[in-house]
Each structure stands twice: as C-alpha cells, then as structure tokens.
Design an enzyme around this catalytic site. Structure first.
Site, PDB file in Angstrom:
ATOM      1  CG  HIS A  75      -1.821   0.882   1.280  1.00  0.00           C
ATOM      2  ND1 HIS A  75      -1.988   2.400   1.454  1.00  0.00           N
ATOM      3  CD2 HIS A  75      -3.484   1.054   0.841  1.00  0.00           C
ATOM      4  CE1 HIS A  75      -3.159   2.953   1.132  1.00  0.00           C
ATOM      5  NE2 HIS A  75      -4.070   2.162   0.830  1.00  0.00           N
ATOM      6  CD  GLU A  79      -5.304   1.610  -3.295  1.00  0.00           C
ATOM      7  OE1 GLU A  79      -6.354   1.246  -3.270  1.00  0.00           O
ATOM      8  OE2 GLU A  79      -4.513   1.527  -2.447  1.00  0.00           O
TER       9      GLU A  79
HETATM   10  C1  PEP Z   1      -6.926   3.081   0.158  1.00  0.00           C
HETATM   11  O1  PEP Z   1      -6.390   3.383   1.105  1.00  0.00           O
HETATM   12  O2  PEP Z   1      -6.475   2.041  -0.322  1.00  0.00           O
HETATM   13  C2  PEP Z   1      -7.777   3.983  -0.527  1.00  0.00           C
HETATM   14  C3  PEP Z   1      -8.040   3.624  -1.765  1.00  0.00           C
HETATM   15  O3  PEP Z   1      -8.334   4.770   0.123  1.00  0.00           O
HETATM   16  P1  PEP Z   1      -9.909   5.713  -0.284  1.00  0.00           P
HETATM   17  O4  PEP Z   1     -10.791   4.771  -0.670  1.00  0.00           O
HETATM   18  O5  PEP Z   1     -10.096   6.304   1.018  1.00  0.00           O
HETATM   19  O6  PEP Z   1      -9.099   6.761  -1.477  1.00  0.00           O
END
Ligand code: PEP
Length: 230
Positions: free
Chosen positions: A105, A154
């Site tokens: 992450h 992400e």
């Molecule tokens: C995450 O932390 O993986 C994430 C996608 O957070 P958010 O949905 O709050 O943007």
C-alpha cells in the site's frame, strides 16, 4: 490454511470489494458493522466477494463474521518468519485468521519506506502461508512480483482525496499491466464512493475495487457493493 478462493479468482465476471479499514475502528464497532453489512448484502451472487481488512488487533473479532460472501484480509504482513521480531506479524500467524493480505500500500511505501525488495519478501512469506496477495501499485512502472492474486492500481493522488483517477488512465494502466501479468485480477482504488463508482464499471479487465474511507460505514459500503450487480 488452504485458501478456499484460489479456484475462483481467475473467473471473468467476479466482483471483488476490498474494504481497507486502515487504523480505524474499535472492538465495539464490529458487531453493529457486520449486522448491517450482512443484512444489506443478502443475497449476493457467488461471484461477488467482500474482503474486509481490519487492523491486526481486530482480526480475531472480525473473523467471527467472516463467512461467504465476506472474507477476511490483513493490511500488511511481516517480511520475516516467526521468531524474535518484536512487533511483527508473521504470515503464518496471520493465516490463522485471514485468507488475504494487502502488500505494498502506498501509505506504507511512502510513509514507512517500504522498498520493492522488502515487498517481494513479504509476498514470498505470504504465499508460503497460502495467503492470497493483493499487491498495490502506484503506476504501471512499479515492479510486480510473480504469484500475486490481485493487483490494485492505487495512484497516491487519488487516495483519500475525493479525486479519483480517470477511467481512461485506469484503462491504460490496466492494459499495460494485463499484458505483462495476465492472471491476477485487476482492481482500482482511490476515492471510490457512491458518487464516483459507476464511472468505472465498464473498464476492461476491472475485477473490483479497493476501498478505504467509503468502507468504514457499513450502509455506504453495502450500497457500493450492490450498485455493481447486474
Ligand atoms: C486506500 O487506502 O487503499 C484507498 C483507496 O483509500 P480511499 O478509498 O479512502 O481513497
């Protein structure tokens, strides 16, 4: 523990929703949360999986509610085996509770300095313990280890900001990642919420979402899940 999910995750049409609680919630929140989630989600097709990833200290309590379509994941795993590693949670230990684990992450890469080398070792440990790996990448240039079951794109600028990545950019990254890594299911994460989710449904190769903030409220999370049913 052998994963009960291994046979299913390559099937087209699966819909995966991963709720990342990060460092949120208390033991007393768990019962009410799952009461809402289980009643709002019933019945769901077999192809939909909801993987809740609480902090380590809540894994044992959340496990009581982890029955299909709800599964349990950890937010991270140690790169070390069992032994004298103060504060670490080995893959073998996590596998007593969880079937899934998030690795890489961006909050851990960026705030805690986790390197590719470190992350690859975590993947190796997780797979030895038969944990299914949800491997997070920030862009198409990030190296991806072999033998991960999910790849979550992400982009850090989209995480927790209310500004999701555009479907066009997600498609382009998925296309590139899919060419190099055909088997893992591809997920998108970053400000997915009730307003933004539907714009992603038609993205090619999309198998689901990694959701942070919007997974903390059980009603809201279940609405996201049911919004993507045929
Ligand atoms: C995450 O932390 O993986 C994430 C996608 O957070 P958010 O949905 O709050 O943007």
């Amino acid at each position: 523990m052998q994963s009960s999910y291994t046979a299913l995750h390559y099937t087209m049409g699966n819909k995966i929703f991963i709720g990342n609680w990060k460092s949120n919630k208390k033991i007393s929140d768990i019962g009410p949360y799952f009461q809402v989630l289980t009643s709002e989600l019933a019945p769901l097709p077999d192809t939909t999986r909801v993987i809740v990833c609480p902090p380590y200290s809540l894994l044992a309590d959340v496990k009581k509610y982890a029955r299909s379509p709800i599964y349990l994941g950890a937010q991270d795993v140690s790169a070390f085996p069992e032994g004298a590693y103060t504060g670490e949670n080995s893959a073998a230990l996590l596998a007593e509770f969880a079937e899934y684990v998030i690795i890489g992450h961006s909050e851990r890469r960026n705030m805690l300095g986790e390197t590719d080398e470190h992350l690859f070792e975590k993947v190796r440990r997780a797979r030895e313990a038969n944990l299914n790996v949800i491997y997070c990448i920030q862009n198409e240039l990030d190296e991806i280890p072999d033998d991960v079951q999910f790849i979550a794109f992400e982009p850090p600028a989209a995480i927790g900001t209310g500004n999701p990545e555009s479907p066009e950019r997600i498609s382009a990254v998925f296309e590139e990642v899919h060419m190099k890594n055909e088997s893992p299911a591809l997920l998108y994460g970053g400000s997915v919420n009730e307003q933004s989710i539907s714009q992603f449904f038609d993205i090619q190769h999309l198998s689901g979402f990694l959701i942070g903030g919007a997974s903390l409220d059980a009603f809201g999370f279940s609405k996201l899940i049911t919004s993507w049913q045929d």
